[in-house]
Structures are given as structure tokens and as C-alpha cells.
Design a protein around this motif. Structure first.
Motif, PDB file in Angstrom:
ATOM      1  N   GLN A 220     -13.355  -8.875 -18.455  1.00 13.93           N
ATOM      2  CA  GLN A 220     -14.514  -9.130 -17.598  1.00 13.93           C
ATOM      3  C   GLN A 220     -14.067  -9.874 -16.340  1.00 13.93           C
ATOM      4  O   GLN A 220     -14.533  -9.577 -15.240  1.00 13.93           O
ATOM      5  N   ALA A 221     -13.144 -10.817 -16.486  1.00 16.09           N
ATOM      6  CA  ALA A 221     -12.691 -11.587 -15.326  1.00 16.09           C
ATOM      7  C   ALA A 221     -12.065 -10.658 -14.282  1.00 16.09           C
ATOM      8  O   ALA A 221     -12.353 -10.759 -13.086  1.00 16.09           O
ATOM      9  N   PHE A 222     -11.225  -9.719 -14.730  1.00 18.92           N
ATOM     10  CA  PHE A 222     -10.584  -8.813 -13.768  1.00 18.92           C
ATOM     11  C   PHE A 222     -11.578  -7.832 -13.162  1.00 18.92           C
ATOM     12  O   PHE A 222     -11.576  -7.584 -11.959  1.00 18.92           O
ATOM     13  N   PHE A 223     -12.445  -7.276 -14.022  1.00 17.40           N
ATOM     14  CA  PHE A 223     -13.408  -6.290 -13.530  1.00 17.40           C
ATOM     15  C   PHE A 223     -14.354  -6.933 -12.523  1.00 17.40           C
ATOM     16  O   PHE A 223     -14.585  -6.415 -11.432  1.00 17.40           O
ATOM     17  N   THR A 224     -14.885  -8.098 -12.885  1.00  9.92           N
ATOM     18  CA  THR A 224     -15.896  -8.704 -12.023  1.00  9.92           C
ATOM     19  C   THR A 224     -15.289  -9.203 -10.708  1.00  9.92           C
ATOM     20  O   THR A 224     -15.968  -9.246  -9.686  1.00  9.92           O
ATOM     21  N   LEU A 225     -14.015  -9.570 -10.722  1.00  4.79           N
ATOM     22  CA  LEU A 225     -13.412 -10.021  -9.466  1.00  4.79           C
ATOM     23  C   LEU A 225     -12.825  -8.859  -8.664  1.00  4.79           C
ATOM     24  O   LEU A 225     -12.162  -9.066  -7.648  1.00  4.79           O
ATOM     25  N   SER A 226     -13.074  -7.644  -9.121  1.00  6.06           N
ATOM     26  CA  SER A 226     -12.564  -6.438  -8.436  1.00  6.06           C
ATOM     27  C   SER A 226     -11.049  -6.471  -8.265  1.00  6.06           C
ATOM     28  O   SER A 226     -10.526  -6.093  -7.221  1.00  6.06           O
ATOM     29  N   LEU A 227     -10.360  -6.929  -9.320  1.00 10.37           N
ATOM     30  CA  LEU A 227      -8.898  -7.002  -9.217  1.00 10.37           C
ATOM     31  C   LEU A 227      -8.254  -5.808  -9.906  1.00 10.37           C
ATOM     32  O   LEU A 227      -8.835  -5.223 -10.816  1.00 10.37           O
ATOM     33  N   GLY A 228      -7.052  -5.456  -9.452  1.00 14.74           N
ATOM     34  CA  GLY A 228      -6.279  -4.443 -10.167  1.00 14.74           C
ATOM     35  C   GLY A 228      -6.425  -3.041  -9.641  1.00 14.74           C
ATOM     36  O   GLY A 228      -5.884  -2.104 -10.217  1.00 14.74           O
ATOM     37  N   MET A 229      -7.177  -2.861  -8.534  1.00 10.07           N
ATOM     38  CA  MET A 229      -7.218  -1.514  -7.961  1.00 10.07           C
ATOM     39  C   MET A 229      -7.108  -1.521  -6.444  1.00 10.07           C
ATOM     40  O   MET A 229      -7.431  -0.552  -5.786  1.00 10.07           O
ATOM     41  N   GLY A 230      -6.661  -2.646  -5.910  1.00  6.94           N
ATOM     42  CA  GLY A 230      -6.349  -2.650  -4.490  1.00  6.94           C
ATOM     43  C   GLY A 230      -7.514  -2.966  -3.557  1.00  6.94           C
ATOM     44  O   GLY A 230      -7.342  -2.952  -2.337  1.00  6.94           O
ATOM     45  N   VAL A 231      -8.704  -3.287  -4.107  1.00  7.14           N
ATOM     46  CA  VAL A 231      -9.826  -3.628  -3.229  1.00  7.14           C
ATOM     47  C   VAL A 231      -9.504  -4.862  -2.393  1.00  7.14           C
ATOM     48  O   VAL A 231      -9.695  -4.881  -1.174  1.00  7.14           O
ATOM     49  N   MET A 232      -8.967  -5.893  -3.062  1.00  8.51           N
ATOM     50  CA  MET A 232      -8.703  -7.133  -2.341  1.00  8.51           C
ATOM     51  C   MET A 232      -7.506  -6.973  -1.389  1.00  8.51           C
ATOM     52  O   MET A 232      -7.457  -7.603  -0.340  1.00  8.51           O
ATOM     53  N   ILE A 233      -6.566  -6.100  -1.763  1.00  9.42           N
ATOM     54  CA  ILE A 233      -5.453  -5.821  -0.837  1.00  9.42           C
ATOM     55  C   ILE A 233      -6.032  -5.180   0.429  1.00  9.42           C
ATOM     56  O   ILE A 233      -5.722  -5.569   1.553  1.00  9.42           O
ATOM     57  N   THR A 234      -6.891  -4.197   0.219  1.00  6.78           N
ATOM     58  CA  THR A 234      -7.460  -3.475   1.358  1.00  6.78           C
ATOM     59  C   THR A 234      -8.288  -4.401   2.245  1.00  6.78           C
ATOM     60  O   THR A 234      -8.108  -4.437   3.468  1.00  6.78           O
ATOM     61  N   TYR A 235      -9.212  -5.159   1.629  1.00  5.28           N
ATOM     62  CA  TYR A 235     -10.077  -6.027   2.434  1.00  5.28           C
ATOM     63  C   TYR A 235      -9.258  -7.101   3.169  1.00  5.28           C
ATOM     64  O   TYR A 235      -9.571  -7.452   4.307  1.00  5.28           O
ATOM     65  N   SER A 236      -8.209  -7.629   2.515  1.00  8.35           N
ATOM     66  CA  SER A 236      -7.460  -8.691   3.194  1.00  8.35           C
ATOM     67  C   SER A 236      -6.483  -8.114   4.221  1.00  8.35           C
ATOM     68  O   SER A 236      -5.902  -8.862   5.006  1.00  8.35           O
ATOM     69  N   SER A 237      -6.319  -6.781   4.210  1.00 13.48           N
ATOM     70  CA  SER A 237      -5.445  -6.206   5.234  1.00 13.48           C
ATOM     71  C   SER A 237      -6.147  -6.196   6.596  1.00 13.48           C
ATOM     72  O   SER A 237      -5.539  -5.919   7.611  1.00 13.48           O
ATOM     73  N   TYR A 238      -7.440  -6.499   6.594  1.00 10.66           N
ATOM     74  CA  TYR A 238      -8.187  -6.521   7.861  1.00 10.66           C
ATOM     75  C   TYR A 238      -8.406  -7.941   8.390  1.00 10.66           C
ATOM     76  O   TYR A 238      -9.251  -8.164   9.239  1.00 10.66           O
ATOM     77  N   ILE A 239      -7.681  -8.968   7.795  1.00 12.63           N
ATOM     78  CA  ILE A 239      -7.933 -10.333   8.291  1.00 12.63           C
ATOM     79  C   ILE A 239      -6.779 -10.882   9.122  1.00 12.63           C
ATOM     80  O   ILE A 239      -5.681 -10.361   9.100  1.00 12.63           O
ATOM     81  N   ASP A 240      -7.081 -12.009   9.794  1.00  8.46           N
ATOM     82  CA  ASP A 240      -6.090 -12.603  10.696  1.00  8.46           C
ATOM     83  C   ASP A 240      -5.136 -13.541   9.968  1.00  8.46           C
ATOM     84  O   ASP A 240      -5.405 -14.013   8.888  1.00  8.46           O
ATOM     85  N   GLU A 241      -4.054 -13.829  10.669  1.00  9.06           N
ATOM     86  CA  GLU A 241      -2.966 -14.634  10.120  1.00  9.06           C
ATOM     87  C   GLU A 241      -3.342 -16.069   9.775  1.00  9.06           C
ATOM     88  O   GLU A 241      -2.762 -16.663   8.889  1.00  9.06           O
ATOM     89  N   ASP A 242      -4.278 -16.651  10.533  1.00  9.72           N
ATOM     90  CA  ASP A 242      -4.449 -18.099  10.436  1.00  9.72           C
ATOM     91  C   ASP A 242      -5.443 -18.531   9.354  1.00  9.72           C
ATOM     92  O   ASP A 242      -5.929 -19.646   9.361  1.00  9.72           O
TER      93      ASP A 242
END
Ligand code: PFF
Length: 469
Positions: A220-242
Motif C-alpha cells: 500500500q505504501a508503494f502504490f499510494t505514493l505512486s512509486l515503482g513505475m517512474g511517475v516521480m522520475i517523470t514529474y521531477s524531471s520537469y523541476i529546477d536545480e535549486d
């Protein structure tokens, strides 16, 4: 990659809201409260909190650091971060988009239908019969199509004009409505019985069933945090360095957990007011049937029903767009396809894969167990091995930007993802395989046998297509 300028979030809040929108979804409201009540109340809650803090939070930081470091979709990101063969792990993430979106959109379609029917009261007369009516066949197909179309449209509009704008409206609305309903639920007759069911610690359940409770909490922890399928990789690829990534991850994890917890303070008092509480967690439709029945008997029931299903629809939509975005960003970055074409083609294929689900609900379990208990867990595990054992220096370097020296926190993080996170994922993956094998041998085999028998008895029924008409 073409020479198109890569998109980015417009504001700091945009990224956090999008990540929270992805995390808060059907999983928080449909599954979490029942899990807590059934699996040991406050004791389960404490176990779950430990998983979220010690496993989910560090794992989220892994995804955020990979995404921001590479500024790429998961396939490109892993190729850049780990080299050669790692891009196939990113490929696995892209495949998961289709597996998850297919059933997520069908269930979200039901939610839409319930939302509209809250105004007509259609589900109040015979909730069980109503669910049977709308959950499969042409009705389900239609609402699956509507939901998928809205998600595709938002993604097609882009990171800023589509996703960011949508979550800036949706996520605050979810928070306000959830708090409002929790206050309403507090005034209900069944509230105290519900709180007792929800929160009375029962260590016995957890201790005697630890082999079920622990993987359930981890899954449940992984599913609910949307981890393990690249969602967070994708969303954080659109943020700034600082940006301070640990602050952002902390916000996403806390808000997601808080909303799941408050969902329990809504759903359970409602059920305890009209009956003796939830009957069982099993079965995709149980929650729909029991809640719809409850709204019929409650003060201001149809308004409450509309708000409840409205929240669920918003939560589902803000998660569904994040799922699509993984494959869409892959096509844009790697195949130089336009965003519009990418969104429509990914969405359409994922929609088609959902069609069998509207034929028989056994396909929900077929996809859901595969995704939540095997694919997401395997995806996270591979990512942890890559980052925690092979790429810590790069990840730490990335985390330092926007934070400064990490000190003991950096070392703690590295050791958390090297050992406890990996161990939990390996054990969960093993148990996931066992569970899936049992499902295939029993429920799914029963379904296939039933279908074959029916075809033998009714040879005119040439194909499942006939079912729709
Ligand atoms: N986190 C969502 C929920 O709790 O419903 C579901 C989800 C979204 C899972 C995105 C995985 C994902 F990549």
C-alpha cells in the motif's frame, strides 16, 4: 531527441501539487481505511507509518534525484544514470502505464457514473443491483471512455497548461472537501463506533498475521505514493536545480498519508451509522455498494454522495494523468513525437486494454495484483539496486543541490535504501508472486472454465463481443 525545448513546471507549488495529486487516488480512499480497520487498527497504522517514513520516503527521494539529475523520461533517465541495459527497467515502467491505466480508468469510470447518479438518486434503490448494472457492459465502457478522454485531454495540453493547471484546481479542492466531509462524518451517530473500529490497537492481529500485514502495508505504501513505475522520475524531471528535494518528498508523503487517514474518518462513520460497519474489503465493488446504500439513509445523503464521489473522481483523475505522462514523456523525449500525438496514442491503447475489464471484473484483479504486488515492487527494487548500490555518489550529489551538506542524513538515507528498503521489497515481491499464483490458479482458472463451459453450452455465443449487445 529533437531540438524541442523540454517543458518544465511553472511554479514551485506546481510540482508538489502534481506529485500529491498522483499519490492521492483511489488507493487512499477505497483501500486504506478498510485495511486499517481490518488489520489491527492503530497498530496497523503505526506499522504503516513506519513503512512510509523508513521505506516510502527514502524510495521517493531516489526517484526524485534520478528525475531531476537527468531531466529525462524514465527510459532516458535510467540509460543516462546507469548506462546501457538499465533503460530496459525504464521500458518496464512504460509497460506498466498500460497495465495500470487500463483498470484504473474503468474503476474511475464507475466513480464518474456514481457522481452523476448522486443527483438522480439512481443508486439508492437497490445498490447491489445498480452496481452489477453499471460495472460491466456498455455502461462501463462509456464511462471508461469519458474518463480516459478527460485524462488524455489534460495531458495533451502540456505540463504547464494541462497537468499543472488541473492539479492547482483539483488538489486544493480535494483537501477542502475531504476536511468538510470529515467534519460532517464526525456529527453522525455511528462516529464513535467507527473511530473505535478504526483506531483501537489490536496487536494480536498484526502479530498473528504478520506475513500478510507487513506486505500489505508495504504494498500500500508503494502504490499510494505512486512509486515503482517512474511517475516521480517523470514529474521531477520537469523541476529546477535549486529545489530542496527532501522537503518536497516530505510534503508529498505527509499529505498523502494525512488524506488517506482522514478518508477513514469519513468512510467508516458513514458505514457504521447505517450498519454494523464494513462487511468485507474483498471485491472491487464492495465499497461502492455499501457506500451507495449508506447515502440513501443519511441526512443530506445525496449531497454527501455527490461530494464523496466528486472527491474520488478528482483524486482518480489527478492520478491517472500522472500514469499517462510516464509513457507520453517517453515518446516525446525519445521518439520526438508531438505531445498531442503521444497523449492520444498512449491513452487510446491504454483505453483499449481496459475494454476486457468492462467485460468481466476478474480482469481488475488480474491487472491490479500484477501491477501493485509484482510490477511496482519489482520496478522499485531494480531502481534501488541501481541507485543505492551502483550510483549513490551521483544521487547524493543531486540531493545536495538545494539542501547543502547532508551530513549524517545522507549516510542514513544511503543505508536505508541499501538494506531495509531492498529487504522489504524482496520479501514483498516473493509474497506478491505467491499471491498472484494463487489468484491465477483459483479465481482466474474458475473464470476461464466458466467461459469455456458457457461457450460449449451456447455455441451461438461466438465471442465476448456479444456480451455488449
Ligand atoms: N497513487 C495512486 C493511488 O493511490 O490511487 C495510484 C497510482 C498512481 C499508482 C500512479 C501508481 C502510479 F504510478
Amino acid at each position: 531527441m529533437g531540438d524541442r525545448i523540454r517543458e518544465s513546471w511553472n511554479t514551485r507549488l506546481g510540482f508538489v501539487l502534481a506529485a500529491v495529486g498522483s499519490a492521492v487516488g483511489l488507493g487512499n480512499i477505497r483501500r486504506f481505511p478498510f485495511q486499517v480497520g481490518e488489520e489491527g487498527g492503530a497498530v496497523f497504522l503505526v506499522v504503516y507509518l513506519c513503512f512510509v517514513i523508513l521505506i516510502g520516503f527514502p524510495a521517493m527521494l531516489v526517484e526524485l534525484s534520478v528525475g531531476r539529475k537527468t531531466n529525462r523520461n524514465p527510459v532516458g533517465a535510467l540509460k543516462m544514470f546507469g548506462g546501457g541495459a538499465w533503460m530496459y527497467v525504464g521500458g518496464l515502467f512504460v509497460v506498466m502505464v498500460f497495465v495500470i491505466f487500463a483498470y484504473y480508468s474503468v474503476v474511475s469510470g464507475w466513480v464518474l457514473r456514481y457522481f452523476f447518479d448522486s443527483f438522480t438518486g439512481a443508486y439508492t434503490e437497490d445498490p447491489a443491483e445498480y452496481f452489477v448494472e453499471i460495472s460491466t457492459g456498455l455502461d462501463a465502457l462509456f464511462f471508461h471512455a469519458v474518463f480516459a478522454a478527460v485524462a488524455i485531454a489534460i495531458v495533451a495540453l502540456g505540463v504547464q497548461r494541462g497537468i499543472e493547471l488541473a492539479v492547482k484546481v483539483m488538489v486544493p479542492s480535494i483537501v477542502v472537501l475531504v476536511v468538510g466531509l470529515a467534519v460532517y462524518a464526525f456529527t453522525l451517530e455511528g462516529a464513535s463506533a467507527a473511530y473505535a473500529y478504526y483506531l483501537t490497537p489490536d496487536a494480536e492481529v498484526v502479530l498473528s498475521n504478520w506475513h500478510l500485514v507487513l506486505p500489505a502495508a508495504a504494498g500500500q505504501a508503494f502504490f499510494t505514493l505512486s512509486l515503482g513505475m517512474g511517475v516521480m522520475i517523470t514529474y521531477s524531471s520537469y523541476i529546477d536545480e535549486d529545489r530542496n528535494l527532501s522537503k518536497d518528498a516530505g510534503m508529498v508523503v505527509s499529505l498523502d498519508t494525512l488524506i488517506a487517514f482522514v478518508a477513514g474518518l469519513i468512510v467508516l462513520p458513514i458505514l457504521f451509522t447505517v450498519s454494523d460497519g464494513p462487511s468485507t474489503v474483498s471485491g472491487a465493488g464492495t465499497v461502492f455498494v455499501s457506500l451507495a446504500g449508506a447515502f440513501a439513509d443519511l441526512p443530506y445523503g445525496s449531497l454527501v454522495g455527490a461530494i464523496f464521489f466528486g472527491i474520488l473522481a478528482l483524486a482518480a483523475l489527478s492520478s491517472a494523468i500522472s500514469i499517462l505522462e510516464v509513457a507520453v514523456s517517453y515518446l516525446i523525449d525519445e521518439a520526438d513525437v508531438s505531445r498531442f500525438k503521444a497523449a492520444v496514442s498512449v491513452g487510446f491503447v491504454a483505453f483499449l486494454l481496459g475494454v476486457p475489464v468492462t467485460y468481466n471484473l476478474v480482469f481488475i484483479d488480474l491487472l491490479d495484483i500484477l501491477a501493485a504486488e509484482i510490477l511496482l515492487v519489482a520496478g522499485s527494487l531494480l531502481l534501488m539496486v541501481l541507485v543505492a548500490w551502483l550510483g549513490t555518489d551521483k544521487a547524493i550529489e543531486e540531493l545536495k543541490k538545494g539542501i547543502g551538506d547532508l551530513g549524517w542524513m545522507g549516510t542514513t538515507w544511503v543505508w536505508l535504501i541499501r538494506v531495509p528498503v531492498v529487504v522489504v521489497l524482496v520479501v514483498s515481491l516473493y509474497l506478491g508472486f505467491v499471491d498472484y499464483a494463487e489468484f491465477l490458479r483459483e479465481d482466474f482458472a474458475d473464470f476461464l472454465v466458466g467461459e469455456i463451459r458457457q461457450l460449449q453450452e451456447e455455441p451461438t455465443r461466438v465471442s465476448p463481443i456479444a456480451y455488449f449487445f
